[in-house]
Every structure is written in structure tokens, then in C-alpha cells.
Scaffold this motif. Sequence first.
Motif, mmCIF file in Angstrom:
data_model
loop_
_atom_site.group_PDB
_atom_site.id
_atom_site.type_symbol
_atom_site.label_atom_id
_atom_site.label_comp_id
_atom_site.label_asym_id
_atom_site.label_seq_id
_atom_site.Cartn_x
_atom_site.Cartn_y
_atom_site.Cartn_z
ATOM 1 N N GLU A 112 17.787 9.331 23.610
ATOM 2 C CA GLU A 112 16.957 10.366 22.999
ATOM 3 C C GLU A 112 17.086 10.319 21.471
ATOM 4 O OE1 GLU A 112 17.143 15.139 22.871
ATOM 5 O OE2 GLU A 112 17.146 14.254 24.887
ATOM 6 N N GLU A 113 18.316 10.162 20.992
ATOM 7 C CA GLU A 113 18.556 10.079 19.547
ATOM 8 C C GLU A 113 17.872 8.849 18.955
ATOM 9 O OE1 GLU A 113 22.473 9.297 16.861
ATOM 10 O OE2 GLU A 113 22.702 10.703 18.528
ATOM 11 N N PHE A 114 17.950 7.727 19.664
ATOM 12 C CA PHE A 114 17.303 6.502 19.213
ATOM 13 C C PHE A 114 15.787 6.684 19.165
ATOM 14 C CE2 PHE A 114 15.154 2.511 20.323
ATOM 15 C CZ PHE A 114 15.532 1.740 19.257
ATOM 16 N N GLY A 115 15.224 7.293 20.212
ATOM 17 C CA GLY A 115 13.784 7.530 20.241
ATOM 18 C C GLY A 115 13.345 8.433 19.102
ATOM 19 N N GLU A 116 14.154 9.445 18.809
ATOM 20 C CA GLU A 116 13.846 10.357 17.719
ATOM 21 C C GLU A 116 13.868 9.623 16.377
ATOM 22 O OE1 GLU A 116 16.108 14.135 15.864
ATOM 23 O OE2 GLU A 116 15.765 14.224 18.030
ATOM 24 N N GLN A 117 14.890 8.804 16.157
ATOM 25 C CA GLN A 117 14.971 8.023 14.918
ATOM 26 C C GLN A 117 13.805 7.043 14.826
ATOM 27 O OE1 GLN A 117 17.005 8.330 12.346
ATOM 28 N NE2 GLN A 117 18.033 10.038 13.334
ATOM 29 N N GLN A 118 13.461 6.451 15.953
ATOM 30 C CA GLN A 118 12.373 5.479 15.966
ATOM 31 C C GLN A 118 11.045 6.159 15.624
ATOM 32 O OE1 GLN A 118 11.998 3.554 19.740
ATOM 33 N NE2 GLN A 118 11.111 1.729 18.848
ATOM 34 N N ARG A 119 10.850 7.375 16.115
ATOM 35 C CA ARG A 119 9.616 8.105 15.807
ATOM 36 C C ARG A 119 9.560 8.488 14.325
ATOM 37 N NH1 ARG A 119 10.861 10.091 20.774
ATOM 38 N NH2 ARG A 119 11.932 11.928 19.998
ATOM 39 N N LYS A 120 10.716 8.693 13.714
ATOM 40 C CA LYS A 120 10.747 9.078 12.306
ATOM 41 C C LYS A 120 10.373 7.929 11.383
ATOM 42 C CE LYS A 120 14.095 12.824 12.352
ATOM 43 N NZ LYS A 120 15.414 13.242 11.880
ATOM 44 N N LEU A 121 10.714 6.709 11.793
ATOM 45 C CA LEU A 121 10.399 5.573 10.924
ATOM 46 C C LEU A 121 8.903 5.307 10.956
ATOM 47 C CD1 LEU A 121 13.264 3.066 11.684
ATOM 48 C CD2 LEU A 121 12.882 4.340 9.609
ATOM 49 N N PRO A 122 8.350 4.996 9.819
ATOM 50 C CA PRO A 122 6.911 4.758 9.755
ATOM 51 C C PRO A 122 6.546 3.376 10.290
ATOM 52 C CG PRO A 122 7.885 4.359 7.645
ATOM 53 C CD PRO A 122 8.990 4.866 8.531
ATOM 54 N N ASP A 123 5.298 3.198 10.527
ATOM 55 C CA ASP A 123 4.800 1.884 10.917
ATOM 56 C C ASP A 123 4.611 1.027 9.680
ATOM 57 O OD1 ASP A 123 4.692 2.388 13.650
ATOM 58 O OD2 ASP A 123 2.761 3.402 13.455
ATOM 59 N N GLU A 124 4.391 -0.233 9.907
ATOM 60 C CA GLU A 124 4.234 -1.197 8.826
ATOM 61 C C GLU A 124 3.057 -0.837 7.917
ATOM 62 O OE1 GLU A 124 4.237 -6.069 8.615
ATOM 63 O OE2 GLU A 124 4.000 -5.062 10.521
ATOM 64 N N GLU A 125 2.008 -0.249 8.480
ATOM 65 C CA GLU A 125 0.819 0.083 7.690
ATOM 66 C C GLU A 125 1.132 1.132 6.621
ATOM 67 O OE1 GLU A 125 0.538 0.535 11.302
ATOM 68 O OE2 GLU A 125 0.126 -1.609 11.387
ATOM 69 N N GLN A 126 2.113 2.000 6.867
ATOM 70 C CA GLN A 126 2.425 3.047 5.903
ATOM 71 C C GLN A 126 3.095 2.497 4.646
ATOM 72 O OE1 GLN A 126 4.439 5.695 8.661
ATOM 73 N NE2 GLN A 126 2.864 7.227 8.217
ATOM 74 N N ILE A 127 3.670 1.321 4.738
ATOM 75 C CA ILE A 127 4.244 0.678 3.552
ATOM 76 C C ILE A 127 3.113 0.339 2.579
ATOM 77 C CG2 ILE A 127 5.480 -1.354 2.715
ATOM 78 C CD1 ILE A 127 7.243 0.677 4.124
ATOM 79 N N ALA A 128 1.974 -0.085 3.105
ATOM 80 C CA ALA A 128 0.826 -0.379 2.252
ATOM 81 C C ALA A 128 0.384 0.872 1.501
ATOM 82 C CB ALA A 128 -0.314 -0.942 3.091
ATOM 83 N N VAL A 129 0.477 2.040 2.143
ATOM 84 C CA VAL A 129 0.130 3.298 1.487
ATOM 85 C C VAL A 129 1.050 3.532 0.289
ATOM 86 C CG1 VAL A 129 0.041 5.808 1.789
ATOM 87 C CG2 VAL A 129 -0.811 4.301 3.592
ATOM 88 N N LEU A 130 2.335 3.258 0.468
ATOM 89 C CA LEU A 130 3.291 3.425 -0.630
ATOM 90 C C LEU A 130 2.923 2.519 -1.797
ATOM 91 C CD1 LEU A 130 6.000 4.330 -1.930
ATOM 92 C CD2 LEU A 130 7.046 2.429 -0.715
ATOM 93 N N THR A 131 2.684 1.260 -1.511
ATOM 94 C CA THR A 131 2.414 0.317 -2.594
ATOM 95 C C THR A 131 1.097 0.635 -3.299
ATOM 96 O OG1 THR A 131 1.441 -1.250 -1.025
ATOM 97 C CG2 THR A 131 3.770 -1.538 -1.553
ATOM 98 N N LYS A 132 0.116 1.179 -2.592
ATOM 99 C CA LYS A 132 -1.153 1.562 -3.224
ATOM 100 C C LYS A 132 -0.985 2.826 -4.071
ATOM 101 C CE LYS A 132 -4.259 -0.216 0.313
ATOM 102 N NZ LYS A 132 -5.182 0.169 1.388
ATOM 103 N N ASN A 133 -0.214 3.768 -3.591
ATOM 104 C CA ASN A 133 -0.116 5.078 -4.241
ATOM 105 C C ASN A 133 0.954 5.158 -5.318
ATOM 106 O OD1 ASN A 133 -2.124 5.898 -2.546
ATOM 107 N ND2 ASN A 133 -0.793 7.027 -1.164
ATOM 108 N N ILE A 134 1.761 4.136 -5.479
ATOM 109 C CA ILE A 134 2.876 4.223 -6.415
ATOM 110 C C ILE A 134 2.374 4.402 -7.855
ATOM 111 C CG2 ILE A 134 3.252 1.767 -6.872
ATOM 112 C CD1 ILE A 134 6.036 4.184 -6.062
ATOM 113 N N GLU A 135 1.282 3.735 -8.207
ATOM 114 C CA GLU A 135 0.732 3.852 -9.567
ATOM 115 C C GLU A 135 0.229 5.274 -9.815
ATOM 116 O OE1 GLU A 135 0.080 2.426 -13.263
ATOM 117 O OE2 GLU A 135 0.635 1.053 -11.664
ATOM 118 N N GLU A 136 -0.465 5.833 -8.834
ATOM 119 C CA GLU A 136 -0.977 7.205 -8.949
ATOM 120 C C GLU A 136 0.171 8.204 -9.083
ATOM 121 O OE1 GLU A 136 -2.609 10.423 -5.795
ATOM 122 O OE2 GLU A 136 -3.470 8.412 -5.628
#
Length: 189
Positions: A73-97
Amino acid sequence: MAAGDWPERTRMIVTISVVVVINLLLGGGLYYVYDQWRGKKAKHDKLVKERDVLKAIVDKKPEKERELASKSEEFGEQQRKLPDEEQIAVLTKNIEEIAQKSGCTLKTFRRMSSSPSQGYVRESWQTSWEADFMSFCKLMNEIEDRFDRFIAFESLTLAPKNSGVLPTGEKHDINVDMVTYYYKRQPGS
């Protein structure tokens, strides 16, 4: 000559010899049986100890099952908290803003390394900024607020533009490694 015709002494010697041979055979047989019993008893004792160890392990089974369920259950909870790979692209796009909003100037933002392990990927980004201390603190807070589940800051260095007394709000060169963690989905998951 028949045994009845033997002298008394010969009969006694033969009788004693027969008794000694029978006793030796019985003693040897009993010793062999005792040796066999001792070996089987040692084997039995060893198996009883193994059974007791296994029984103790089996007795812990419900506790271990609860622990496994808790960890799963703890592992599943931690896994749900981590973002997917696509969300990293959001970070790199929004960092300048985010930098402009905080009053910082992004000088460099480049990927240093990526280290995958069991579905999780740790990426390091080397960043260089020009900002005053308070603006950079606002920048870090904004990044943590937007991407709180997968951002860490490492190796922070702050270098003033010149030596001596600096007025408040003076720009500094700031280098920091940003670390992102994300969950890389396996095919079919």
C-alpha cells in the motif's frame, strides 16, 4: 565320540566357549542396533529442530502478510505521487515563465544525467541563474509549489558579482542542480 563321552572338563570348556560366542554375537548385535538407533535419534532430533524453526516461520506468516500489505500500500501510494514522464516536459517548458515571474534570469538549463531504477528515473538538471537572493528563494518556492512531488535542489552555490559589501537586491550568479524523479511506465502497465 559323542558329547556324553567327553570328559567333564572338555564339556565345560565347550559350554563356556558356546556361551561366550553367543554372548559376543548378542553383544555385537545389540551394539549394532544401539548404533542404528543413535543415528536415527540424531536425525530425528535434527528434523525436530528444523520443524520448530519452520513452525516459528509459519507462525509469523499473518504478521508478515500484514507487513507485506502495508508495504504494498505504501509503495502504491508513493508510486501514485510520482509524476509520469510527460510531466517533466511541463517543468522544462514552464521553467522560463516561472523564472520571469520570480524576477530571476535563467542563464542555462541543461540535462546532466539520468539514472533509471525499477521503473523510477532520477534526472539531474544543471541550472545557472542570475538573481538576488530573495528572488531566487521565490523561484525555488514557486518550483516546489508547482512540482512538489518530484523536485529536489542539490549543490547550490551563490557567487556575488564582486567582493565587498553588496546592496540589498544585488544580482548574484547562482548555480544549482535540480533533481527530478518520475515514474516511467512499463509497456502494458
